[in-house]
Write a protein that holds these residues in place. Structure first.
Motif, PDB file in Angstrom:
ATOM      1  N   GLY A 117      56.953  41.420  40.484  1.00 52.47           N
ATOM      2  CA  GLY A 117      57.335  42.335  39.421  1.00 52.47           C
ATOM      3  C   GLY A 117      56.605  42.097  38.125  1.00 52.47           C
ATOM      4  N   TYR A 118      57.350  42.167  37.021  1.00 51.41           N
ATOM      5  CA  TYR A 118      56.695  42.224  35.721  1.00 51.41           C
ATOM      6  C   TYR A 118      56.012  40.927  35.346  1.00 51.41           C
ATOM      7  CZ  TYR A 118      61.139  40.135  34.511  1.00 51.41           C
ATOM      8  OH  TYR A 118      62.222  39.323  34.480  1.00 51.41           O
ATOM      9  N   PHE A 119      56.306  39.795  35.995  1.00 54.42           N
ATOM     10  CA  PHE A 119      55.544  38.591  35.638  1.00 54.42           C
ATOM     11  C   PHE A 119      54.563  38.175  36.724  1.00 54.42           C
ATOM     12  CE2 PHE A 119      59.796  37.087  36.905  1.00 54.42           C
ATOM     13  CZ  PHE A 119      59.489  36.238  37.939  1.00 54.42           C
ATOM     14  N   THR A 120      54.048  39.151  37.470  1.00 53.72           N
ATOM     15  CA  THR A 120      53.041  38.847  38.488  1.00 53.72           C
ATOM     16  C   THR A 120      51.825  38.145  37.896  1.00 53.72           C
ATOM     17  OG1 THR A 120      53.733  40.856  39.592  1.00 53.72           O
ATOM     18  CG2 THR A 120      51.692  39.876  40.328  1.00 53.72           C
ATOM     19  N   GLU A 121      51.378  38.620  36.718  1.00 59.38           N
ATOM     20  CA  GLU A 121      50.126  38.111  36.155  1.00 59.38           C
ATOM     21  C   GLU A 121      50.335  36.866  35.302  1.00 59.38           C
ATOM     22  OE1 GLU A 121      47.120  38.989  36.647  1.00 59.38           O
ATOM     23  OE2 GLU A 121      47.415  40.790  37.845  1.00 59.38           O
ATOM     24  N   TYR A 122      51.531  36.350  35.255  1.00 64.20           N
ATOM     25  CA  TYR A 122      51.778  35.196  34.390  1.00 64.20           C
ATOM     26  C   TYR A 122      51.719  33.911  35.202  1.00 64.20           C
ATOM     27  CZ  TYR A 122      53.018  38.057  30.464  1.00 64.20           C
ATOM     28  OH  TYR A 122      52.972  38.924  29.415  1.00 64.20           O
ATOM     29  N   THR A 123      51.150  32.887  34.608  1.00 63.81           N
ATOM     30  CA  THR A 123      51.082  31.603  35.295  1.00 63.81           C
ATOM     31  C   THR A 123      51.654  30.525  34.391  1.00 63.81           C
ATOM     32  OG1 THR A 123      48.876  31.374  34.439  1.00 63.81           O
ATOM     33  CG2 THR A 123      49.070  32.074  36.722  1.00 63.81           C
ATOM     34  N   ALA A 124      51.700  29.337  34.957  1.00 57.84           N
ATOM     35  CA  ALA A 124      52.067  28.133  34.209  1.00 57.84           C
ATOM     36  C   ALA A 124      53.349  28.334  33.422  1.00 57.84           C
ATOM     37  CB  ALA A 124      50.918  27.704  33.300  1.00 57.84           C
ATOM     38  N   MET A 125      53.387  27.847  32.186  1.00 55.89           N
ATOM     39  CA  MET A 125      54.647  27.825  31.451  1.00 55.89           C
ATOM     40  C   MET A 125      55.053  29.202  30.961  1.00 55.89           C
ATOM     41  SD  MET A 125      56.769  25.567  31.202  1.00 55.89           S
ATOM     42  CE  MET A 125      58.442  25.872  30.690  1.00 55.89           C
ATOM     43  N   LYS A 126      54.099  30.145  30.913  1.00 58.61           N
ATOM     44  CA  LYS A 126      54.496  31.500  30.522  1.00 58.61           C
ATOM     45  C   LYS A 126      55.404  32.075  31.591  1.00 58.61           C
ATOM     46  CE  LYS A 126      50.477  32.709  27.845  1.00 58.61           C
ATOM     47  NZ  LYS A 126      49.141  32.783  28.403  1.00 58.61           N
ATOM     48  N   MET A 127      55.016  31.874  32.850  1.00 55.56           N
ATOM     49  CA  MET A 127      55.876  32.288  33.949  1.00 55.56           C
ATOM     50  C   MET A 127      57.167  31.467  33.928  1.00 55.56           C
ATOM     51  SD  MET A 127      56.667  31.214  37.240  1.00 55.56           S
ATOM     52  CE  MET A 127      57.278  32.019  38.682  1.00 55.56           C
ATOM     53  N   GLY A 128      56.992  30.163  33.588  1.00 55.08           N
ATOM     54  CA  GLY A 128      58.163  29.298  33.516  1.00 55.08           C
ATOM     55  C   GLY A 128      59.151  29.771  32.470  1.00 55.08           C
ATOM     56  N   LEU A 129      58.633  30.345  31.391  1.00 57.25           N
ATOM     57  CA  LEU A 129      59.504  30.853  30.331  1.00 57.25           C
ATOM     58  C   LEU A 129      60.335  32.022  30.858  1.00 57.25           C
ATOM     59  CD1 LEU A 129      59.720  29.694  27.595  1.00 57.25           C
ATOM     60  CD2 LEU A 129      58.234  31.462  26.732  1.00 57.25           C
ATOM     61  N   PHE A 130      59.690  32.889  31.652  1.00 60.99           N
ATOM     62  CA  PHE A 130      60.447  33.991  32.253  1.00 60.99           C
ATOM     63  C   PHE A 130      61.536  33.447  33.178  1.00 60.99           C
ATOM     64  CE2 PHE A 130      56.755  36.808  31.361  1.00 60.99           C
ATOM     65  CZ  PHE A 130      57.453  37.757  30.657  1.00 60.99           C
ATOM     66  N   MET A 131      61.158  32.447  33.990  1.00 64.04           N
ATOM     67  CA  MET A 131      62.136  31.887  34.923  1.00 64.04           C
ATOM     68  C   MET A 131      63.275  31.209  34.159  1.00 64.04           C
ATOM     69  SD  MET A 131      61.212  32.675  37.841  1.00 64.04           S
ATOM     70  CE  MET A 131      62.135  31.703  38.989  1.00 64.04           C
ATOM     71  N   LEU A 132      62.894  30.447  33.128  1.00 65.90           N
ATOM     72  CA  LEU A 132      63.906  29.741  32.334  1.00 65.90           C
ATOM     73  C   LEU A 132      64.834  30.748  31.673  1.00 65.90           C
ATOM     74  CD1 LEU A 132      64.617  26.855  31.471  1.00 65.90           C
ATOM     75  CD2 LEU A 132      63.405  27.297  29.367  1.00 65.90           C
ATOM     76  N   SER A 133      64.244  31.845  31.160  1.00 65.27           N
ATOM     77  CA  SER A 133      65.094  32.828  30.487  1.00 65.27           C
ATOM     78  C   SER A 133      66.017  33.473  31.509  1.00 65.27           C
ATOM     79  CB  SER A 133      64.246  33.874  29.774  1.00 65.27           C
ATOM     80  OG  SER A 133      63.756  34.821  30.675  1.00 65.27           O
TER      81      SER A 133
END
Lengths: 185, 383
Positions: free
Chosen positions: B258-274
């Motif tokens: 979905g919307y964080f397909t293009e995110y890696t590392a801690m940016k993706m982690g921020l989505f997961m954490l949120s």
């Protein structure tokens, strides 16, 4: 009219209400959860998983193709004559043999100085056992000690494989063959 | 003034520790609970070895959250070549911040009187008789603030989908937008009927109103006063959270992630954490509005007062700790319930999702609101 090959989903009012079915589903999963949790809390295992490297499954078939065995002659010498048939037939190319010669044993002068088997590649098809003309390689039902952190440690060397000798077989007592047979004639 | 500053700094650090700590624990809960439900063992390989020994502490897999965090921090920070760099970097923060902000209006305890914690001493002299409601921001329009701030969260997700320059992300964020907007309506309507029942917008006041008993035996919690609103709010909260059965914006089988397909590392982690903080915040809201917040039955500021007339007097310190602990346990249990729902129900189809939101939940919420308003009107008339 086309024949209809599927069943119409049958949902009564109760199922359509969705909420009762949600509660039913939650009861099922919750029941399994608390059942397993109770097992864990009473120090029993609440899972079907075998906790692999520490714990082996006991229900392997008696004819399971597992760890390889290089058989030995009664005097402890490897029975393999390094004909390379197993290495040739191996579909995973996981057997490496380096031949050596021993002129002191005129009956079996050729034998491997190095017989190595890569368990990171072996597919346990048993072709090597079928191909062997000398009954020098067999497979035992137990699993090899596979898990490791690097590929270098997943090679089984000759000293690990040579663990069956007719004189040490507990299932079948060893009878000394006639003298002329021992020289290989 | 300084006293207020100290107390509120303490509240803020408690709130942040509460959210982030519980979110980390919920990553563990999610793994373990789903595993136990499915006759599995669950993640338990991450360990901390005691130095110079071979003793490996696994703590039932609790360290997997730490391992995840370390992994995400150390991964390559890959960025797609064609993207709106500013929005792309802004999006994770915009998605995570409102979630943290919502918790500001949630009271996580009763009234704290720092001067009365201990019988005598420095605290007594310094704080005197000051009393603080245990809440970061004691606002009299808490419900409105909560709704408006949680509505901002969608901006980050839309920015993420838009700036990633990826069809999957775009579709995911479009789905997220329409889903969150439709379910926010339901959430708002469910909350309005609760507001009508309690007659206040102040969340702290709502919690205080839930402290007594109804009919002599039931705790006067929102769930007993507004059972339908509770179910609607729970559904809408899970939908806002974008978790199964409403995980259309990030469903792996259709949209990669979905919307964080293009995110890696801690940016993706921020989505997961949120996402995991959202579980905490959603269950905190659920607990605050419907399950009595930090109230235990029969507990008031002086101690336990049982219906038979017997009472157990407790010191202020014990009451404060008990209230904090009660809130923590309630939030944990509510979160576990959400995890249970996540691992029980299958995902909706997208049209089913919107139909469910607009054609079933919305009218139900409206009917509930009308009935509540009528009830309220009649009771007020009678008085």
């Amino acid at each position: 009219m086309r024949k209809q090959y599927w069943n119409e989903p049958e949902m009564g009012l109760w199922e359509r209400l969705y909420l009762p079915e949600v509660i039913r589903g939650l009861c099922i999963t919750g029941g399994v959860f608390f059942g397993n949790m109770f097992k864990w809390m009473t120090f029993r295992k609440g899972a079907l998983t075998a906790y692999y490297p520490e714990e082996r499954r006991a229900d392997y078939s008696p004819v399971n193709r597992g760890r390889h065995i290089l058989t030995q002659r009664p005097n402890g010498k490897v029975q393999c004559v390094s004909c390379n048939m197993c290495a040739t037939v191996c579909p995973a190319y996981c057997i490496e043999i380096e031949s050596g010669v021993d002129f002191d044993d005129p009956a079996h002068p050729k034998s491997p100085v190095r017989f190595e088997l890569d368990y990171s590649r072996c597919i346990f098809c048993g072709f090597c056992v079928e191909a062997c003309p000398e009954d020098a390689i067999r497979m035992s039902p137990e699993t090899p000690d596979l898990p490791g952190f690097d590929r270098e440690n997943m090679w089984a060397r000759q000293d690990l494989l040579m663990n069956w000798c007719p004189t040490r077989d507990t299932l079948k007592s060893y009878e000394e063959p006639p003298a002329h047979d021992q020289e290989g004639h | 003034m300084t006293q207020d500053l100290i107390v509120y700094l303490l509240f803020m650090s408690y709130a942040i520790a509460f959210m982030v700590g519980l979110a980390t624990i919920f990553t563990w809960v999610e793994r373990k609970q789903s595993a136990i439900m499915a006759d599995r063992i669950g993640a338990n390989r991450a360990y901390i070895r005691i130095p110079y020994t071979q003793v490996k502490l696994t703590c039932m897999g609790l360290f997997h959250g730490l391992a995840d965090g370390a992994k995400m921090l150390l991964k390559e920070n890959f960025t797609p070549t064609t993207y709106d760099s500013f929005c792309y970097n802004l999006a994770p923060w915009l998605a995570a911040t409102p979630v943290l902000l919502v918790f500001a209006v949630v009271p996580f305890g009763g009234v704290l009187m720092p001067g009365h914690l201990f019988d005598a001493g420095l605290l007594r002299d310094y704080f005197g008789d000051r009393a603080y409601a245990m809440q970061v921001a004691n606002l009299d329009a808490g419900v409105l603030i909560m709704l408006s701030i949680s509505g901002v969260g969608i901006l980050g997700i839309m920015l993420a989908g838009w700036s990633s320059n990826n069809k999957f992300s775009m579709l995911g964020s479009a789905r997220a937008a329409s889903q969150m907007i439709s379910y926010e309506v339901v959430m708002g309507l469910a909350l309005i009927s609760l507001v009508v029942t309690f007659g206040t917008l102040d969340i702290g006041q709502m919690v205080r109103l839930q402290s007594g008993q109804m009919f002599g035996f039931l705790p006067a919690w929102g769930i007993f006063k507004q059972p339908l609103a509770f179910i609607l709010f729970l559904t809408a909260a899970i939908a806002e959270n974008k978790r199964v059965p409403f995980d259309l914006p990030e469903c792996e089988s259709e949209l990669v992630s979905g919307y964080f397909t293009e995110y890696t590392a801690m940016k993706m982690g921020l989505f997961m954490l949120s996402e995991f903080i959202t579980i905490v915040v959603a269950s905190a809201l659920l607990v605050t509005l419907f399950l009595g917040g930090c109230n235990l039955p029969y507990l008031n500021d002086a101690g336990f007062l049982f219906p038979g007339g017997s009472r157990i007097a407790l010191p202020h310190l014990a009451v404060v700790l008990l209230q904090l602990f009660t809130f923590l346990v309630k939030v944990f249990v509510a979160g576990c319930f959400m995890v249970q729902i996540r691992w029980t129900l299958p995902r909706f189809r997208y049209d089913q999702l919107l139909n469910f939101g607009w054609k079933i939940l919305m009218p139900l919420a409206a009917v509930n609101l009308v009935l509540t308003a009528l009830m309220r009107w009649f009771t007020l008339r009678m008085i």
